[in-house]
Enzyme design. Structure first.
Site, PDB file in Angstrom:
ATOM      1  N   LYS A 276      -0.690   5.450 -24.264  1.00 47.58           N
ATOM      2  CA  LYS A 276      -1.064   6.515 -25.016  1.00 47.58           C
ATOM      3  C   LYS A 276      -1.298   7.684 -24.153  1.00 47.58           C
ATOM      4  O   LYS A 276      -1.073   9.019 -24.815  1.00 47.58           O
ATOM      5  CB  LYS A 276      -2.614   6.022 -25.839  1.00 47.58           C
ATOM      6  CG  LYS A 276      -2.379   5.229 -26.920  1.00 47.58           C
ATOM      7  CD  LYS A 276      -3.516   4.372 -27.482  1.00 47.58           C
ATOM      8  CE  LYS A 276      -3.085   3.538 -28.380  1.00 47.58           C
ATOM      9  NZ  LYS A 276      -4.045   2.377 -28.513  1.00 47.58           N
TER      10      LYS A 276
ATOM     11  N   GLN B 278     -10.221   1.165 -28.472  1.00 43.30           N
ATOM     12  CA  GLN B 278      -9.469   0.200 -28.375  1.00 43.30           C
ATOM     13  C   GLN B 278     -10.172  -1.194 -28.729  1.00 43.30           C
ATOM     14  O   GLN B 278     -11.081  -1.657 -28.374  1.00 43.30           O
ATOM     15  CB  GLN B 278      -8.978   0.247 -26.868  1.00 43.30           C
ATOM     16  CG  GLN B 278      -7.705  -0.857 -26.774  1.00 43.30           C
ATOM     17  CD  GLN B 278      -6.479  -0.253 -27.391  1.00 43.30           C
ATOM     18  OE1 GLN B 278      -6.031   0.895 -26.855  1.00 43.30           O
ATOM     19  NE2 GLN B 278      -5.679  -0.955 -28.009  1.00 43.30           N
TER      20      GLN B 278
ATOM     21  N   ASP C 249      -7.225   6.779 -35.923  1.00 39.89           N
ATOM     22  CA  ASP C 249      -6.842   5.195 -36.346  1.00 39.89           C
ATOM     23  C   ASP C 249      -6.987   4.987 -37.902  1.00 39.89           C
ATOM     24  O   ASP C 249      -6.451   3.847 -38.481  1.00 39.89           O
ATOM     25  CB  ASP C 249      -7.560   4.165 -35.640  1.00 39.89           C
ATOM     26  CG  ASP C 249      -6.916   3.702 -34.386  1.00 39.89           C
ATOM     27  OD1 ASP C 249      -5.964   3.748 -34.461  1.00 39.89           O
ATOM     28  OD2 ASP C 249      -7.860   3.243 -33.380  1.00 39.89           O
TER      29      ASP C 249
END
Ligand code: NAP
Length: 283
Positions: free
Chosen positions: A50, A94, A119
């Protein structure tokens, strides 16, 4: 018939290129914060990739690598700080959070400002997706839809079967196919005679996490087969749910693992971060 192999890697590179181009004309660069709790090696790899993606797109990025014993309270406090910081447009925590500690993932996801929820896991964003009026789409299903569009595959009027019903992949994937006018069936671990349903699919999306689950006998000739899963086979090689070679003989289009959905997921995160920066008036 040998299927066309959908090149997720190439498409992802083009998507990121477009994001980078667009970001160049922003007044302030978009920013992404990634929180990693604990020392899971797979998560570490994702976080590193990322950061690389952010560099490619010209984004500002920050990583927060916290020890597993950080605790829920301190994690929520970090989310509050990031919610308030103007240079951060997207916050990604995460998952999964480390087992054996007292973490509540839902509470963490709820705490992220919905306008920074790149997300698209916050219930406010999930609800917006349900009604088809959204700012962000979850990265993996969004990546799948981009691949279908790129290859001229229109779900309208097609039988679509999604195997897997998780909140991050299966359910939103089914919803996005429905928005595109597919006739959608969702299968899961309690679905009896899975093959009888998958064989009806014009578009089959496998999102389970079981090596070899989808065999050629379970696929209709000419079907489009999208393999979301990321598994390791006995030899430790990355593979999906689909028995690739025999299914590729029967399908019209198929995604490889690796090089299919995975890179698209990463590209969609960059797209969402750009969208978040727009929402925050940085354009
Ligand atoms: P998950 O939360 O574990 O969900 C798996 C789903 O598969 C569940 O709904 C489960 O049913 C269903 N299932 C389990 N065994 C089954 C069977 N024998 N037949 C039919 N359905 C079955 O997993 P996830 O987070 O959605 O991820 C799915 C896969 O995609 C994993 O391999 C993951 O690594 C991969 N993934 C890839 C990306 C990417 O970027 N490519 C992103 C996210 C995830 P129940 O609900 O009944 O338990």
């Amino acid at each position: 018939m040998a299927a066309v192999i959908i090149d997720g890697k190439a498409l992802a590179a083009r998507c990121k290129g477009q994001v980078a181009q667009e970001a160049k004309r922003f007044r302030t660069r978009p920013g992404l914060a990634v929180i990693l709790v604990g020392n899971d090696p797979a998560s570490r790899v994702y976080v590193t990739s990322k950061r690389k993606d952010c560099e490619e797109c010209g984004f500002y990025s920050e990583e927060f690598a916290l020890p597993a014993e950080t605790g829920q309270k301190a994690l929520l406090e970090l989310v509050d700080v990031l919610n308030a910081r103007p240079e951060i447009d997207g916050i990604l925590c995460q998952l999964p959070l480390p087992k054996g500690y007292d973490y509540d993932e839902q509470e963490v996801l709820l705490r992220i400002d919905p306008s920074k929820d790149v997300d698209a896991f916050h219930p406010a964003n999930v609800g917006k997706i349900m009604i088809g009026n959204y700012d962000f789409l979850p990265c993996t299903p969004a990546g799948v839809m981009e691949m279908l569009e790129e290859y001229g595959i229109d779900p309208a009027g097609k039988r679509c079967v999604v195997v897997g019903r998780s909140n991050i992949v299966g359910k939103p994937q089914a919803m996005l196919l429905l928005h595109k006018h597919g006739t959608v069936t969702i299968c899961h671990s309690r679905t009896p005679d899975l093959a009888s349903i998958t064989r009806q699919a014009d578009i089959l999306v496998a999102a389970v996490g079981k090596v070899g689950l989808i065999t050629a006998e379970m696929v209709k000739p000419g079907a489009v087969v999208i393999d979301v899963a990321m598994n390791r086979n006995e030899a430790g090689k990355l593979c999906g749910d689909v028995d690739f070679a025999p299914v590729a003989e029967k399908a019209s289009y198929i995604t490889p693992v690796p090089g299919g959905v995975g890179p698209m997921t990463r590209a969609m995160l960059m797209k969402n971060t750009l969208t978040a920066a727009k929402l925050h008036g940085k354009e």
